[in-house]
Write a protein that holds these residues in place. Structure first.
Motif, short mmCIF file in Angstrom:
data_model
loop_
_atom_site.label_atom_id
_atom_site.label_comp_id
_atom_site.label_asym_id
_atom_site.label_seq_id
_atom_site.Cartn_x
_atom_site.Cartn_y
_atom_site.Cartn_z
N LYS A 116 0.81 -1.20 0.00
CA LYS A 116 0.00 0.00 0.00
C LYS A 116 0.86 1.27 0.00
CE LYS A 116 -4.04 2.10 2.02
NZ LYS A 116 -5.30 1.80 2.63
N GLU A 117 1.90 1.27 0.81
CA GLU A 117 2.80 2.42 0.89
C GLU A 117 4.22 1.94 1.12
OE1 GLU A 117 1.76 5.22 3.96
OE2 GLU A 117 -0.34 5.24 3.36
N ALA A 118 5.18 2.68 0.57
CA ALA A 118 6.58 2.41 0.84
C ALA A 118 7.36 3.70 0.69
CB ALA A 118 7.13 1.35 -0.11
N SER A 119 8.21 3.99 1.65
CA SER A 119 9.07 5.16 1.53
C SER A 119 10.44 4.84 2.11
CB SER A 119 8.46 6.38 2.23
OG SER A 119 8.50 6.23 3.63
N LEU A 120 11.43 5.49 1.54
CA LEU A 120 12.81 5.33 1.96
C LEU A 120 13.44 6.72 1.99
CD1 LEU A 120 15.54 3.70 2.36
CD2 LEU A 120 15.75 3.90 -0.11
N GLU A 121 14.08 7.03 3.10
CA GLU A 121 14.80 8.30 3.21
C GLU A 121 16.23 8.02 3.64
OE1 GLU A 121 12.80 11.09 5.79
OE2 GLU A 121 10.84 10.43 5.05
N GLN A 122 17.16 8.71 2.99
CA GLN A 122 18.58 8.66 3.37
C GLN A 122 19.05 10.12 3.49
OE1 GLN A 122 21.28 5.92 1.33
NE2 GLN A 122 19.53 5.23 0.14
N PRO A 123 18.61 10.84 4.51
CA PRO A 123 18.85 12.28 4.56
C PRO A 123 20.32 12.68 4.72
CG PRO A 123 17.91 11.52 6.63
CD PRO A 123 17.86 10.37 5.67
N ASN A 124 21.15 11.79 5.21
CA ASN A 124 22.56 12.14 5.45
C ASN A 124 23.52 11.46 4.49
OD1 ASN A 124 22.22 13.90 7.82
ND2 ASN A 124 21.34 12.05 8.71
N SER A 125 23.01 10.94 3.39
CA SER A 125 23.87 10.32 2.38
C SER A 125 24.47 11.43 1.52
CB SER A 125 23.07 9.37 1.49
OG SER A 125 22.66 8.27 2.25
N ALA A 135 27.54 11.22 3.06
CA ALA A 135 28.51 11.32 4.16
C ALA A 135 28.34 10.20 5.18
CB ALA A 135 28.40 12.68 4.85
N ILE A 136 27.12 9.86 5.53
CA ILE A 136 26.87 8.84 6.56
C ILE A 136 27.32 7.45 6.10
CG2 ILE A 136 24.51 8.18 5.94
CD1 ILE A 136 25.48 8.94 9.52
N LEU A 137 27.38 7.24 4.79
CA LEU A 137 27.77 5.94 4.25
C LEU A 137 29.25 5.64 4.47
CD1 LEU A 137 25.73 6.08 0.93
CD2 LEU A 137 25.10 4.97 3.07
N ILE A 138 30.03 6.67 4.76
CA ILE A 138 31.47 6.50 4.97
C ILE A 138 31.75 6.11 6.42
CG2 ILE A 138 33.70 7.71 4.85
CD1 ILE A 138 32.34 9.49 2.68
N GLU A 139 30.80 6.36 7.31
CA GLU A 139 30.96 6.04 8.73
C GLU A 139 31.24 4.55 8.91
OE1 GLU A 139 30.80 7.97 11.51
OE2 GLU A 139 30.49 9.81 10.36
N GLN A 140 32.11 4.24 9.86
CA GLN A 140 32.47 2.85 10.13
C GLN A 140 31.74 2.26 11.33
OE1 GLN A 140 34.53 1.04 8.06
NE2 GLN A 140 34.32 2.86 6.79
N THR A 184 20.49 10.03 11.07
CA THR A 184 19.78 8.94 10.41
C THR A 184 20.60 8.38 9.25
OG1 THR A 184 17.63 9.84 10.99
CG2 THR A 184 17.70 8.39 9.06
N VAL A 185 20.76 7.07 9.25
CA VAL A 185 21.37 6.38 8.11
C VAL A 185 20.28 6.18 7.06
CG1 VAL A 185 22.59 4.32 7.30
CG2 VAL A 185 23.05 5.23 9.59
N PHE A 186 19.19 5.51 7.45
CA PHE A 186 18.02 5.41 6.59
C PHE A 186 16.78 5.20 7.42
CE2 PHE A 186 19.52 0.96 6.61
CZ PHE A 186 18.36 0.29 6.94
N LEU A 187 15.67 5.59 6.83
CA LEU A 187 14.36 5.43 7.44
C LEU A 187 13.46 4.80 6.38
CD1 LEU A 187 12.22 5.97 9.66
CD2 LEU A 187 11.86 8.20 8.62
#
Length: 154
Positions: free
Chosen positions: A24-33, A35-40, A77-80
């Motif tokens: 019915k619904e699907a959403s994906l947010e990556q507001p800090n991409s 940069a956040i993807l480099i975090e270990q 946030t990494v992803f929501l």
């Protein structure tokens, strides 16, 4: 047996049929991409689930199971991901006291595996390792909700 007797007998037979299961619904947010993807660091994962049931037509009900998956590193946030998986069920000739458990336990148990797949797929398509939602005991969840509702009414 006459035709009338057959008709009357079939009218009182319980009916429980899946008409359709759908996203019915699907959403994906990556507001800090990116940069956040480099975090270990290992992100924290918060998962919230919900169930709702609404009449769609006479004897037809929509039951939705919703999942919200929020991953964070620190306060960022990494992803929501939010997904709502719906199912349309024909439910007729059941005693009223059985409707709650059917809508709160049986229907969500049917819809939930589709929700799990949708969430894992969406997260994988976003470039992350999939988050596999755990199996849920909808009976225990329903009983807990009923106990909470009874406690608030007292």
């Amino acid at each position: 047996m006459t035709d009338t007797a057959v008709t009357n007998e079939s009218e009182v037979q319980p009916v429980f049929q899946i008409q359709r299961v759908y996203l019915k619904e699907a959403s994906l947010e990556q507001p800090n991409s990116p940069a956040i993807l480099i975090e270990q660091q290992q992100p924290s994962v918060d998962i919230q689930l919900g169930v709702e049931a609404t009449p769609a037509a006479d004897g037809v009900f929509e039951v939705c199971v919703t999942a919200t998956v929020h991953t964070k590193i620190g306060d960022k946030t990494v992803f929501l991901v939010e997904c709502k998986q719906g199912g349309i069920f024909e439910i007729r000739n059941l005693p009223e006291d059985q409707m709650g458990p059917i809508m709160g336990i049986a229907c969500p148990q049917i819809v939930y595996p589709y929700l799990r797949a949708s969430v894992a797929d969406l997260i994988t398509r976003a470039g992350f390792p999939p988050v596999h939602l755990a199996e849920i005991n909808f009976q225990a969840m329903y009983e807990q909700q009923q106990a909470q509702a009874a406690a608030t009414q007292q």
